[in-house]
Design an enzyme around this catalytic site. Sequence first.
Site, PDB file in Angstrom:
ATOM      1  N   SER A 697       0.799  -1.225   0.000  1.00 19.17           N
ATOM      2  CA  SER A 697       0.000   0.000   0.000  1.00 19.17           C
ATOM      3  C   SER A 697       0.830   1.272   0.000  1.00 19.17           C
ATOM      4  O   SER A 697       0.296   2.365  -0.181  1.00 19.17           O
ATOM      5  CB  SER A 697      -0.941   0.012   1.210  1.00 19.17           C
ATOM      6  OG  SER A 697      -0.215  -0.006   2.416  1.00 19.17           O
ATOM      7  N   LYS A 740      -6.721   3.748   8.191  1.00 16.69           N
ATOM      8  CA  LYS A 740      -5.670   4.643   7.708  1.00 16.69           C
ATOM      9  C   LYS A 740      -6.143   6.087   7.666  1.00 16.69           C
ATOM     10  O   LYS A 740      -5.419   7.010   8.083  1.00 16.69           O
ATOM     11  CB  LYS A 740      -5.213   4.197   6.313  1.00 16.69           C
ATOM     12  CG  LYS A 740      -4.530   2.831   6.280  1.00 16.69           C
ATOM     13  CD  LYS A 740      -4.211   2.424   4.862  1.00 16.69           C
ATOM     14  CE  LYS A 740      -3.535   1.052   4.809  1.00 16.69           C
ATOM     15  NZ  LYS A 740      -3.258   0.635   3.426  1.00 16.69           N
TER      16      LYS A 740
END
Length: 800
Positions: A697, A740
């Site tokens: 990611s 996140k």
Amino acid sequence: MATEQEHSESDAVESVQIPRTLAILPISDAVIFPYMMVPLVLSDEYLIQLADDVLADSKILGTFAQRPLEDDEDEDPDAEPDGEDVYEVGTAVVIQKMLRFPDGSMRLLGQGIARIRRKKYVSTEPYFVSEVEVLPEIESKDAKTLAYSRGVANNFVKIVDASEQLSDELKIVAMNIDDPGRLADMVATNLDIDVAEKQHVLEELAPRARLEYLSKVVLRELEVVELGEKLQSRVRKSIDKDQREYYLRQQLKAIQRELGDVDQGTVELDELREQIEAVELPDHVHEVALKEYDRLTRMSPGASEYTVSKTYVDWLLELPWMVNSKDNLNLKRAQKILDRDHYGLEDVKERILEFLAVKKLKDDMRGPILCLVGPPGVGKTSLGKSIAAAMGREFYRLSLGGMRDEAEIRGHRRTYVGAMPGRLIHGLKVTGTNNPVIMLDEIDKLGQDFRGDPASALLEVLDPAQNSTFTDHYLNLPFDLSNVFFMTTANMLDTIPRPLRDRMEITQLNGYTPQEKLEIARRYLLPRQIEENGLTPKQIAVSNAALREIITDYTAESGVRTLERTIGKVCRKVARGFATGKRKKVSVSVKNIEDFLGSSRYSDEERKSKPMVGVCAGLAWTPVGGRILFVEAVAVRGKGGLRLTGQLGSVMQESAQAALSYLRSRYAKSNEDAAWFSAYEIHVHFPAGAVPKDGPSAGIALATALMSLFRGIPVHNRVAMTGEISLTGEVMPIGGLVAKILAAHRVGMQEIIIPLSNEEDLEELPEEVLDALTIHTVSRVEQVWDIALTRDYRAVVASR
């Protein structure tokens, strides 16, 4: 031979003239036959009026049995007959006596005189009156009819002998009736058979056919009576045996008392036998308990096996085999309890309320297996207690963290010394019900070694299709776990075996926003810490601004565990002041918060103060929530190449290689740009080098840091990003997006760049987070550079 009295009664009955129209009296659950005396009890007003009118006239009425209800009909005791709910063939009855009682009811004594068939009704109010046709009695005394008559009479006598309800006088009556038709009527009257069968006998006019049908019925009833007598005989023998044993044991006890030799083991066994009989157990468990008790009676109390067997029986008696708590299915009450104990967590609350709603409509539904996945401190474990309270069930928590022995789940076999049941069975014993809420805590931290795999043992426990016959090795008997409401908690799903994960309904719990933390601290954490530290609300006051300062500058977590400890630290300092003689109420505000907690720990630490070349903010997911992960890139004179540091995993290293390859293939076509890549070694570093890092990611963050370094353009310090990069520059989807974004919002980021494929995940974010952030969705890395770089990287290319 018929008696002289019977002949006179018969002649008297036959001499009665039956009118052409008769009042109709419906009879429920009975059929009246000719020549039979029958008592009638009337309580309804229209029936009493019927009897009065009949007594004032001919004293004869028509009795007809009511037809049985169909399976789909509901019986209404207050409903009056509609004229068609009675059979067509009945009996004319002459009233012999009448009595009235103080409660208004009437008792009649009547005698049947003839079979009649109803034709058409001539009146329906206040009771039914119908034209009737007298059915003649057919005489038949041929050999076959007499044979049927003797067979029926003999079998009926046997029924009387075997039955306790029938009088012995009926045997004399049956053997002295020489009229076959009347014998059939008498036998049918006294047999306990269905109304439909009696009605069939009544409607059959030919005596031979009547006796032929009745012979089958009598033979069937004789078999039933004889079978019942055999069963009663067995029961009596069993009772006699038990009474004999009881008598002998009592004599033995009396002898021992006289000799002063009372055995304590005998007393324990007697108490154990009483418990076995007193406790409600399933048949198979009761049988095993008695079998084990018989073994104990033949053992010496000093034998090693004695204690093992005694403990086993004690476990059988103490488990809640047939004890359950009644569910409280009040949805409003459940909602109130869940909201009282927890702020937010709407998805989990909604799922629990849906379960209660379905259970209210379908009582035999099997409970779901909920798995709450989220970072520490978000309330997963405490939520189980609230769910149990909302449902009115007992609660038991079973910690699975670090468990490596399969016997912890299934128990030990009784062949081992010190064998005990598994912790699930122990939990049922503790709660005292077979339908508690059992929370399997930290299911993602199960281990395995030479003692077995606990995760595999849980496959049966957490499968609604199998856990109804869960067998513990110690008990060696199936225990029904289908009524248990199982909940599991985990910080991450990756370590849970796939077959076990498929059996659970996954619910993701993300971290809290600062506003949610403020509400939780004000409603729950601060009052609890005030109480636990011996203070009262009159001694301390903490402003909302101070709580917000603690949340943003002194804690950095997805949950609220550190937040509660920090509030507890403030309360302890205040408590120390009161313990040393301070009397004035303490007010904690933003101005004096440093007096209690010192300098802030997290203010600006997780974000850069200004845009920098080669430094980009990425977003990472960890088992304890999301966090900011900076990518730092520098160019060092050398022979080219890429160097990676920061304890990176293989997947993250491959992402960095892919980002650099795309950059060189697309933007290093001129001799000057190609020479730059050859003359400089690119060093990419991830701070916090002691922490292992892996995953794809950070791909677009790596590509952005490299482009910033390549063109010398700083990256916005208020922009964070997450997304996987492909070798062709496409931005691929990633996981853990909500955690996140919450981490980025917590440290003050203003813009977030995410893959276009993850746009649907934004629906799970709170409105306050969406309002505070500008979220960009991209499909190519060039779009990322347009947003994140402080200047147009294309113009820089053109200027070279």
